[in-house]
Design an enzyme around this catalytic site. Sequence first.
Site, PDB file in Angstrom:
ATOM      1  CB  THR A  95      -8.874  -7.028  14.446  1.00 13.02           C
ATOM      2  OG1 THR A  95      -9.069  -8.329  13.913  1.00 13.02           O
ATOM      3  CG2 THR A  95      -9.262  -7.003  15.906  1.00 13.02           C
ATOM      4  CB  CYS A 153       9.087  18.434   6.353  1.00 13.07           C
ATOM      5  SG  CYS A 153       7.395  18.617   6.875  1.00 13.07           S
TER       6      CYS A 153
END
Length: 174
Positions: free
Chosen positions: A12, A116
């Site tokens: 969906t 990071c």
Amino acid sequence: FSWQEGGWRGGTENVPYIVGLGEAAARLCGEEEADAARIKHVTGLRRTVVGGLVEGLGRENVRVNGAPEEDFSWEEGEAEWRVAPAILSVSVRGIVGARLLENLRGVLAASTASACHSSGTSYSGVLSEIGVPPEFIGGTLRLSFGGETTEDEVKTAVAAIVEEVKKMWAQNDK
């Protein structure tokens, strides 16, 4: 691979997110001039920081990370658009960035390493991978600028960084 409709459809659709993306795009339409002005403003702030650090500490002791060497040429053009204009990753040779920021607490809000690599005491693998030499990695600062950041604020920060780095270098020589 999907289990819905015999593998023909992924599932969906997320309608609220699609509507939100459409609304965000609609709000941005017509903002090109304002965005260009903000980009020009923060790009100027980047130049002020890098120029001040190079002037105060020496070109051989300052490295802009993730940017081509042309970033030091100060000519407007393609090189500036290869980096996020509001974020600057810059390294100073022979210092510990975390110690620098600790000494500048209350004067400068910044971070060390790369986006990071947010914790721990080891050096950032990201910085190593993009070719930052070992003598620069430990002295990496990540600075960001906003539309509200002023030239005077940036000059004050640069002066504080230069002064503190010189103190750190002097202590290292003892």
